[in-house]
Design a protein around this motif. Structure first.
Motif, mmCIF file in Angstrom:
data_model
loop_
_atom_site.group_PDB
_atom_site.id
_atom_site.type_symbol
_atom_site.label_atom_id
_atom_site.label_comp_id
_atom_site.label_asym_id
_atom_site.label_seq_id
_atom_site.Cartn_x
_atom_site.Cartn_y
_atom_site.Cartn_z
ATOM 1 N N GLU A 7 0.834 -1.205 0.000
ATOM 2 C CA GLU A 7 0.000 0.000 0.000
ATOM 3 C C GLU A 7 0.870 1.257 0.000
ATOM 4 N N LEU A 8 1.945 1.243 0.799
ATOM 5 C CA LEU A 8 2.845 2.394 0.845
ATOM 6 C C LEU A 8 3.567 2.598 -0.481
ATOM 7 N N ASN A 9 3.980 1.508 -1.115
ATOM 8 C CA ASN A 9 4.633 1.620 -2.424
ATOM 9 C C ASN A 9 3.690 2.219 -3.461
ATOM 10 N N ALA A 10 2.432 1.803 -3.450
ATOM 11 C CA ALA A 10 1.457 2.355 -4.391
ATOM 12 C C ALA A 10 1.206 3.833 -4.103
ATOM 13 N N LEU A 11 1.097 4.179 -2.834
ATOM 14 C CA LEU A 11 0.902 5.581 -2.453
ATOM 15 C C LEU A 11 2.090 6.420 -2.914
ATOM 16 N N HIS A 12 3.292 5.933 -2.655
ATOM 17 C CA HIS A 12 4.503 6.649 -3.044
ATOM 18 C C HIS A 12 4.555 6.856 -4.558
ATOM 19 N N ALA A 13 4.265 5.801 -5.302
ATOM 20 C CA ALA A 13 4.307 5.893 -6.766
ATOM 21 C C ALA A 13 3.318 6.939 -7.279
ATOM 22 N N TYR A 15 2.230 9.593 -5.694
ATOM 23 C CA TYR A 15 2.718 10.932 -5.368
ATOM 24 C C TYR A 15 3.930 11.315 -6.203
ATOM 25 N N VAL A 16 4.798 10.366 -6.503
ATOM 26 C CA VAL A 16 5.946 10.661 -7.364
ATOM 27 C C VAL A 16 5.452 11.142 -8.727
ATOM 28 N N ASP A 17 4.462 10.455 -9.273
ATOM 29 C CA ASP A 17 3.898 10.878 -10.559
ATOM 30 C C ASP A 17 3.311 12.282 -10.465
ATOM 31 N N ALA A 18 2.568 12.545 -9.394
ATOM 32 C CA ALA A 18 1.931 13.857 -9.236
ATOM 33 C C ALA A 18 2.971 14.963 -9.054
ATOM 34 N N VAL A 19 4.015 14.698 -8.252
ATOM 35 C CA VAL A 19 5.075 15.696 -8.045
ATOM 36 C C VAL A 19 5.824 15.935 -9.348
ATOM 37 N N LEU A 34 2.128 18.721 -2.406
ATOM 38 C CA LEU A 34 2.029 17.273 -2.578
ATOM 39 C C LEU A 34 3.019 16.526 -1.692
ATOM 40 N N ALA A 35 4.218 17.069 -1.543
ATOM 41 C CA ALA A 35 5.217 16.433 -0.669
ATOM 42 C C ALA A 35 4.694 16.358 0.758
#
Length: 89
Positions: A7-13, A15-19, A34-35
């Motif tokens: 779940e954390l990996n999906a959340l991180h991915a 946010y990385v795309d959005a940033v 976003l950060a």
């Protein structure tokens, strides 16, 4: 039940795309927001998964995820700050 790390990996991915999108659009204000949102969402996810909402005040959050103290410096926030500095130069 899914694993917390997945779940954390999906959340991180996400946010990385959005940033990255915000930075590519030269919208560094949104990238910084976003950060901060990522930090809050990841902490909330961990607290909920582990049933440890009692620890949220240690991270400057209340039970609903609202900020109750000074924001901490995190790796994602540092990256956004560096990009902002480089773009301003």
């Amino acid at each position: 039940m899914t694993r917390l790390i997945d779940e954390l990996n999906a959340l991180h991915a996400s946010y990385v795309d959005a940033v990255n999108t915000a930075v590519s659009n030269d919208d560094l204000t949104t990238a910084a927001e976003l950060a901060g949102d990522y930090d809050r969402d990841a902490i909330m996810m961990m607290a909920e998964h582990e049933g440890r909402q009692d620890l949220l005040p240690l991270f400057g959050l209340d039970a609903s995820g609202g900020r109750v103290s000074v924001e901490r410096d995190t790796p994602l926030r540092c990256i956004v700050r560096r990009v902002t500095t480089l773009r301003a130069a």
